[in-house]
Write an enzyme that holds these catalytic residues in place. Structure first.
Site, short mmCIF file in Angstrom:
data_model
loop_
_atom_site.label_atom_id
_atom_site.label_comp_id
_atom_site.label_asym_id
_atom_site.label_seq_id
_atom_site.Cartn_x
_atom_site.Cartn_y
_atom_site.Cartn_z
CE LYS A 54 -2.01 -0.96 3.86
NZ LYS A 54 -1.61 -2.19 4.56
NE ARG A 102 5.91 0.21 10.35
CZ ARG A 102 5.12 -0.14 9.89
NH1 ARG A 102 4.45 0.71 8.52
NH2 ARG A 102 3.82 -0.81 10.10
NE ARG A 129 6.84 -3.02 6.06
CZ ARG A 129 5.73 -3.10 5.75
NH1 ARG A 129 5.11 -2.94 4.66
NH2 ARG A 129 5.31 -2.17 7.15
NE ARG A 135 2.25 -4.67 11.04
CZ ARG A 135 3.31 -4.54 9.85
NH1 ARG A 135 4.49 -5.07 10.57
NH2 ARG A 135 2.64 -3.66 9.41
NE ARG A 174 -3.91 -0.96 10.30
CZ ARG A 174 -3.58 -0.60 9.64
NH1 ARG A 174 -3.50 0.67 8.96
NH2 ARG A 174 -1.75 -1.08 9.14
#
Ligand code: AMP
Length: 227
Positions: free
Chosen positions: A22, A170, A136, A181, A97
C-alpha cells in the site's frame, strides 16, 4: 487524466494486509496524479516520536501489532484532512481499518460534499506477506521503501532517491508482531472489502505481481476512477 485536469478532490482508498504494498503504491500514485498520500501508520509513528498524548497511548498498541483505538485514529485523520495540501485529493493508506472508521470517513466526506472514487483492494497471499514484511526497510530521511530481496538500492545501504545512508527498519516488522498484524487485518479490516463492494466503489488488483505490474494496474484503475 492527471493532476492538472482533476476537477474535484479525489478520494482513493488502498485496502490490503500489511506488506501488500500500500505504501509503495500510494507513493507512486502521489507522483503520477498529484494526490497526497495519507498514511495513518505514518501519522501515528510521528505522534509516537513527538510524544503527543495520542502517541503515548498508541505506542504499546502498535508495538504489539494491534489496532490503535478508532477514536484516536479518526481524530488524527480528521485533523490531517483539514490541512490545505490535501485539497487536490488523497490516497488513504492504512485507513479505514475498521467498519467504525469507514463509517466515520463516510460522515466526514458527506459533510464536505466529497465521495470515495475507489477503494482498491490489493489481493495477496498471507504466506508471502511475512517474507515481504520481514525484509523491508526505508530511507529514514526521504521515506523511500526498499526490500532485502525485491528492491535493493543501487549502492548497498545508500538511498537511490536522496543519497542518505540512514536506512531504518520498523519496530513492528518483527516476525512475531507481523502475525498479530495479519490477524488484526483478517478480523477487523478484511470486512471492509464487502463494505465497499456494497457501495459500488470496490476495485481489486492482483498485488502478487511485480511492483511495476501492480503499479500499472493500480494507476489504470485510478485514472478511470478519478475521470
Ligand atoms: P501501518 O504503517 O499502516 O502498517 O500501521 C502501523 C500500525 O499503526 C498498525 O499496526 C496499527 O497499530 C496502527 N494503525 C495504523 N493505521 C491504523 C488505523 N487506521 N486504525 C488502527 N490502527 C492503525
Amino acid at each position: 487524466m492527471d493532476a492538472a485536469t482533476l476537477t474535484k478532490p479525489a478520494v482513493l482508498i488502498l485496502l490490503g494486509p500489511p506488506g501488500a504494498g500500500k505504501g509503495t503504491q500510494a507513493r507512486l500514485l502521489e507522483q503520477k496524479f498529484g494526490l497526497v498520500q495519507l498514511s495513518t501508520g505514518d501519522l501515528l509513528r510521528a505522534a509516537v516520536k513527538a510524544g503527543t498524548e495520542a502517541g503515548l497511548q498508541a505506542k504499546a498498541v502498535m508495538e504489539a501489532g494491534d489496532l490503535v483505538s478508532d477514536e484516536i485514529v479518526i481524530a488524527i485523520l480528521r485533523d490531517r484532512l483539514g490541512e490545505p495540501d490535501v485539497a487536490r485529493g488523497v490516497i488513504l493508506d492504512g485507513f479505514p481499518r475498521t467498519t467504525v472508521q469507514a463509517e466515520a470517513l463516510d460522515a466526514l466526506l458527506a459533510s464536505t460534499g466529497q465521495k470515495i472514487n475507489a477503494a482498491i483492494s490489493l489481493e495477496v497471499d498471507d504466506a508471502a506477506m511475512v517474507s515481504r514484511i520481514s525484509g523491508r526497510y526505508t530511507c529514514g530521511d526521504c521515506g523511500e521503501g526498499y526490500h532485502d530481496t525485491f528492491k535493493s538500492p543501487d549502492v548497498y545501504g545508500i538511498c537511490d532517491k536522496c543519497g542518505s545512508g540512514n536506512m531504518v527498519r520498523r519496530a513492528d516488522d518483527k516476525a512475531e508482531t507481523v502475525a498479530s498484524r495479519l490477524e488484526a487485518y483478517h478480523a477487523q479490516t478484511a470486512p471492509l472489502i464487502a463494505y465497499y463492494g456494497e457501495r459500488g466503489v470496490l476495485k481489486t488488483v492482483d498485488a502478487m505481481l511485480a511492483i511495476d505490474d501492480v503499479a500499472s494496474a493500480i494507476q489504470q484503475t485510478t485514472a478511470e476512477a478519478i475521470a
